[in-house]
Design a protein around this motif. Structure first.
Motif, PDB file in Angstrom:
ATOM      1  N   LEU A 233       0.834  -1.199   0.000  1.00 29.14           N
ATOM      2  CA  LEU A 233       0.000   0.000   0.000  1.00 29.14           C
ATOM      3  C   LEU A 233       0.868   1.247   0.000  1.00 29.14           C
ATOM      4  O   LEU A 233       0.601   2.212  -0.727  1.00 29.14           O
ATOM      5  N   PHE A 234       1.923   1.232   0.797  1.00 29.64           N
ATOM      6  CA  PHE A 234       2.852   2.363   0.848  1.00 29.64           C
ATOM      7  C   PHE A 234       3.486   2.603  -0.528  1.00 29.64           C
ATOM      8  O   PHE A 234       3.525   3.740  -1.018  1.00 29.64           O
ATOM      9  N   LEU A 235       4.001   1.546  -1.149  1.00 28.44           N
ATOM     10  CA  LEU A 235       4.652   1.687  -2.452  1.00 28.44           C
ATOM     11  C   LEU A 235       3.680   2.206  -3.503  1.00 28.44           C
ATOM     12  O   LEU A 235       4.029   3.080  -4.312  1.00 28.44           O
ATOM     13  N   ALA A 236       2.453   1.664  -3.495  1.00 22.10           N
ATOM     14  CA  ALA A 236       1.455   2.104  -4.468  1.00 22.10           C
ATOM     15  C   ALA A 236       1.044   3.555  -4.231  1.00 22.10           C
ATOM     16  O   ALA A 236       0.890   4.340  -5.179  1.00 22.10           O
ATOM     17  N   ALA A 237       0.858   3.926  -2.958  1.00 19.25           N
ATOM     18  CA  ALA A 237       0.467   5.295  -2.627  1.00 19.25           C
ATOM     19  C   ALA A 237       1.562   6.278  -3.016  1.00 19.25           C
ATOM     20  O   ALA A 237       1.274   7.384  -3.515  1.00 19.25           O
ATOM     21  N   GLN A 238       2.820   5.899  -2.814  1.00 18.41           N
ATOM     22  CA  GLN A 238       3.900   6.806  -3.184  1.00 18.41           C
ATOM     23  C   GLN A 238       3.994   6.962  -4.699  1.00 18.41           C
ATOM     24  O   GLN A 238       4.208   8.056  -5.208  1.00 18.41           O
ATOM     25  N   ARG A 239       3.808   5.866  -5.400  1.00 21.44           N
ATOM     26  CA  ARG A 239       3.848   5.958  -6.864  1.00 21.44           C
ATOM     27  C   ARG A 239       2.720   6.849  -7.379  1.00 21.44           C
ATOM     28  O   ARG A 239       2.913   7.667  -8.283  1.00 21.44           O
ATOM     29  N   LEU A 240       1.518   6.696  -6.806  1.00 21.41           N
ATOM     30  CA  LEU A 240       0.400   7.549  -7.193  1.00 21.41           C
ATOM     31  C   LEU A 240       0.700   9.005  -6.860  1.00 21.41           C
ATOM     32  O   LEU A 240       0.439   9.911  -7.668  1.00 21.41           O
ATOM     33  N   GLY A 241       1.255   9.248  -5.662  1.00 20.97           N
ATOM     34  CA  GLY A 241       1.612  10.610  -5.281  1.00 20.97           C
ATOM     35  C   GLY A 241       2.653  11.208  -6.201  1.00 20.97           C
ATOM     36  O   GLY A 241       2.593  12.397  -6.553  1.00 20.97           O
TER      37      GLY A 241
END
Length: 411
Positions: A233-241
């Protein structure tokens, strides 16, 4: 080895100095000043303006001092290209990191310390005119020393190895032998950190006594999966950000304010979202049984979302500390909801599963994580490291290795 010990001692001194300066700033902003003003520091009326001021100062500092410290990935790329880590902008990295972390960033101090000690290692290698191998290896020894001091374990030396390689590749390239001086540096840094009167361990988990049961190893698997899910979730959220904030590159204050808005909003709901998470981890373990399982799940998610948003907005800090907190929170939630999950099993499996995704290598994850837990819990760590490490190895690259065009990934 002798230079490694010297680097370790310097790392211990630098780490203590940096962390004490950081704690003094945090105490003034979040305790002393609100007390003088008779304001509740846990209220949104304090959190929002303080974070907004910090975001503004951070944006200004980034604009005039530069983007320091750079991400770990960028630092390694520059090291491969130039043969050295940046040692000319150490003070800028320290100042900007103190602003970011002091004003409440949900990030760890390890990134700043890695930049400082990596640069110091490159500077020492230049001064003493080392050969090619030592010039390349000494900065990593300095980084290991910093990590050993801040995590208070010599096992942190394994973090200098790339998650994208393997044990066999490390042996063939000769990198595995650098673990000997790296371990000596990390151990010396840890000793100096403790000798100077700082707390015995930055992560003082205080887990209760524990006796291993065979069924606990089975329960460790789903808990580790939950911890790994938070890391994804962290990796995906950072990529989206990264993608969302890409058009704002160069608008430093606005970028920092947007990241701060996410932090302030989530922290107004729970102050556990603020800061690196090491004290929060200690707190939720000490309060085990008084927090609702649903709250622990939500605060774990809030922590990783805040950390990802801040890194995408170029706030400075590391990702290990907030993910270790999130892993511990999800593990404790499992212990509350599932009768068969012991508290220690939940914390060990949740934290290790999350860290395993970042490291992507089960062996490195085991060598790093076992020192945080009693001997009886080591089999739980091994099981969770396999789950998290393999998950990170096979699926983490899908998210993390494809940054948006023009945007960098941040350690």
């Amino acid at each position: 080895m002798a230079i490694a010990v010297v680097l370790g001692a310097l790392a211990g001194v630098f780490t203590v100095g940096f962390l004490r300066t950081l704690e003094s700033l945090k105490d003034w902003l979040w305790t002393d000043l609100p007390n003088e003003l008779n304001v509740d520091s846990t209220s949104w009326t304090w959190i929002v303006p303080v974070v907004a001021v910090g975001a503004t100062l951070l944006g200004i500092a980034r604009r005039f001092l530069g983007e320091y410290p750079v991400s770990l990935e960028q630092a390694i790329e520059e090291h491969h290209a130039n043969g050295a880590f940046d040692y000319r902008h150490v003070w800028q990295a320290a100042v900007i990191s103190l602003v970011s972390l002091g004003f409440g960033a949900a990030l760890g101090p390890e990134a700043a310390l890695m930049a400082i000690l990596g640069g110091l290692g490159s500077w020492i290698a230049r001064v003493i005119e080392t050969d090619e191998s030592e010039r390349v290896g000494l900065p990593y020894v300095g980084i290991a020393a910093a990590l050993g001091a801040v995590f208070t374990t010599a096992g942190a030396a394994v973090l200098v190895l790339s998650p994208r390689s393997s044990e066999a590749e490390d042996v063939r390239a000769g990198r595995i032998w650098w673990l000997l001086p790296a371990g000596a540096a990390a151990g010396t840094g840890m000793f100096v950190y403790q000798w100077l009167g700082t707390s015995g361990q930055y992560f003082d988990l205080g887990v209760p006594d524990y006796n291993l049961a065979v069924t606990d190893m089975a329960w460790a698997v789903p808990v580790a999966v939950a911890g790994a899910a938070l890391a994804f979730l962290f990796l995906a959220a950072q990529r989206l950000g990264d993608r969302l904030l890409l058009p704002l590159n160069g608008r430093h204050v606005l970028q920092s304010l947007l990241g701060g808005a996410v932090l302030a909003g989530l922290a107004s709901w729970s102050t556990l979202v603020l800061f690196s998470g090491h004290q929060g981890t200690d707190q939720i373990i000490a309060d085990f049984g008084s927090d609702d399982a649903s709250f622990l799940v939500l605060v774990a998610v809030a922590k990783v979302v805040a950390a990802a948003a801040l890194l995408s907005a170029y706030w400075k800090g590391g990702r290990f500390f907030p993910l270790m907190f999130a892993g511990a929170a999800i593990g404790l939630a499992a212990a509350l909801r599932v009768d068969g999950v012991d508290e220690v099993v939940g914390v060990a499996a949740g934290m290790t599963g999350a860290v395993g995704v970042l490291l992507r290598r089960p062996v490195l994850t085991v060598l790093f994580m076992i020192w945080f837990f009693p001997l009886a819990a080591w089999p739980i760590v091994v099981v969770a490291a396999v789950v998290g490490g393999l998950a990170g190895k096979h699926f983490g690259a899908i998210i993390e290795d494809e940054p948006a065009s023009g945007q960098r990934l941040v350690s």
